[in-house]
Design an enzyme around this catalytic site. Structure first.
Site, PDB file in Angstrom:
ATOM      1  N   SER A  86       0.783  -1.238   0.000  1.00 17.74           N
ATOM      2  CA  SER A  86       0.000   0.000   0.000  1.00 17.74           C
ATOM      3  C   SER A  86       0.810   1.281   0.000  1.00 17.74           C
ATOM      4  CB  SER A  86      -0.978   0.005   1.172  1.00 17.74           C
ATOM      5  OG  SER A  86      -2.108  -0.769   0.843  1.00 17.74           O
ATOM      6  N   SER A 191     -10.285   0.786   2.201  1.00 20.12           N
ATOM      7  CA  SER A 191     -10.729  -0.102   1.131  1.00 20.12           C
ATOM      8  C   SER A 191      -9.822   0.054  -0.070  1.00 20.12           C
ATOM      9  CB  SER A 191     -12.174   0.239   0.726  1.00 20.12           C
ATOM     10  OG  SER A 191     -12.557  -0.497  -0.423  1.00 20.12           O
ATOM     11  N   ASN A 192      -9.209  -1.050  -0.484  1.00 19.10           N
ATOM     12  CA  ASN A 192      -8.360  -1.018  -1.664  1.00 19.10           C
ATOM     13  C   ASN A 192      -9.144  -0.701  -2.929  1.00 19.10           C
ATOM     14  OD1 ASN A 192      -5.478  -1.974  -0.884  1.00 19.10           O
ATOM     15  ND2 ASN A 192      -6.856  -3.288   0.271  1.00 19.10           N
ATOM     16  N   GLY A 321       2.690  -0.871   4.340  1.00 17.49           N
ATOM     17  CA  GLY A 321       2.118  -1.805   3.401  1.00 17.49           C
ATOM     18  C   GLY A 321       2.390  -3.229   3.827  1.00 17.49           C
TER      19      GLY A 321
END
Length: 375
Positions: A86, A191-192, A321
């Site tokens: 991320s 939320s990805n 991440g």
């Protein structure tokens, strides 16, 4: 390859227990020594390898401990590449903010304006979601990549090359109700899917693939020569850390198609390249002043592609991440003087999906290094 919604550690370092766990302020001359000690502790906790870049003003130290490859015993080095997961989101948000600065779009535009009909069904409505709400996770859009069923082809069937396209992820998201109506006061949900939609908007606005825009706007200007944006390729190229889960013996999760993660988490980089990017971004080198100010406007602790991390010595900004086999942090102090990028090669996706601890040993151990570098 992606940052999961932590059940134990939500977002970045936002829980009070994590704040108190960070190291006490140290003299600048002690920082490298303290970070090295923290890396050694991470090995004792069960991480195969740990690599770090730390900066104090203009002084830069690079260090590594442990191994990049358990099978060969290859030593880990700061030059080894890793999946940033991320940390990718900051690259994606930067492009959208640049486009706003150029007058090509507004963060107040709705998703429906740029992606008509894409966000629709089961309570989702692109006409009620703004681009800003995608970037700060206040859209309420569901993330289907949080279940064992989604990852079954990878984890159970061992099809590491399996491809799930971003639009398919969005389609699956629309089969589920949203977490909450967009813009609900006080509601934030990581939320990805938000960042996959942001990537699709980039493509619609520019007429070019999102990875091409990230390359031409960020990677090439900053000369991030060790940073790649794979689309479906499951293989890490060049010298890289291999990633492992918590099984005994550990399973190797290095080969894993990032197709589903795309603009939410597919970038591969090094600690140096990631540090260069965040220094440029947080230092105002990539955005116009108006967009720079928006970057750190937060909902909860989420800004626009970056996150706020409360520390005993102040505030830091950046990302973390995690995904199959990899766990990383990239943080910079509020004044821009201190910085750390830390990459570790053990994270258990399956356990994370079950709401269990996904890293070895003491959950707070990585925070020793962060606190030593930043405080």
């Amino acid at each position: 390859m992606r940052k999961h919604v932590y059940r134990v550690v939500a977002g970045m370092l936002v829980a009070a227990t994590l704040v108190t766990a960070l190291a006490t302020p140290a003299a600048a001359t002690d920082r490298p020594t303290r970070v090295r000690a923290a890396l050694d502790r991470l090995l004792r906790e069960g991480f195969p390898g740990a690599v770090a870049y730390i900066r104090d003003g203009e002084r830069v130290d690079r260090m590594a401990a442990g191994v990049a490859d358990l099978a060969t015993g290859e030593p880990a080095t700061p030059e080894h590449r890793f999946r940033t997961a991320s940390n990718t989101k900051a690259f994606t948000a930067t492009v959208l903010l640049q486009l706003e600065g150029e007058g090509a779009l507004s963060l107040d535009d709705t998703v429906e304006r740029w992606l008509p009909g894409v966000v629709r069904g089961n309570g989702h409505a692109g006409s009620r979601i703004t681009l800003r709400q995608l970037l700060n996770h206040t859209s309420g859009v569901y993330d289907p990549a949080t279940t064992h069923e989604f990852f079954r082809p990878y984890l159970q069937e061992k099809r590491w090359w399996h491809v799930i396209r971003p639009r398919e992820v969005v389609r699956r998201a629309m089969l589920h109700e949203p977490y909450f109506p967009p813009g609900t006061p006080g509601k934030v949900k990581y939320s990805n899917t938000n960042y996959l939609l942001a990537g699709l908007v980039i493509e619609k606005v520019t007429g070019r693939p999102a990875h091409v825009e990230i390359d031409r706007r960020i990677l090439r200007p900053l000369e991030l020569t060790e940073t790649d944006f794979p689309i479906i390729d499951p293989t890490l190229h060049g010298r890289h850390l291999r990633g492992y889960d918590l099984a005994d013996p550990p399973n190797d999760h290095t080969v894993f198609s990032p197709s589903y993660d795309w603009t939410a988490g597919a970038i591969v980089s090094t600690v140096d390249d990631l540090a260069t990017f965040h220094r440029a971004l947080l230092g105002g080198k990539l955005l116009k002043p108006a967009q720079q100010a928006k970057l750190t406007e937060v909902a909860g602790n989420y800004g626009l592609g970056v996150e706020r991390a409360p520390l005993p010595c102040g505030t830091a900004w950046g990302n973390n991440g995690s995904g199959p086999g990899y766990y990383s942090f990239s943080l910079t102090s509020q004044d821009g003087q201190r910085q750390i990028v830390l990459a570790l090669n053990r994270f258990d996706l399956s356990r994370d999906l079950d709401g269990k601890q996904a890293v070895p040993g003491d959950l707070l151990a990585p925070l020793d290094a962060l606190g030593a570098a930043l405080c």
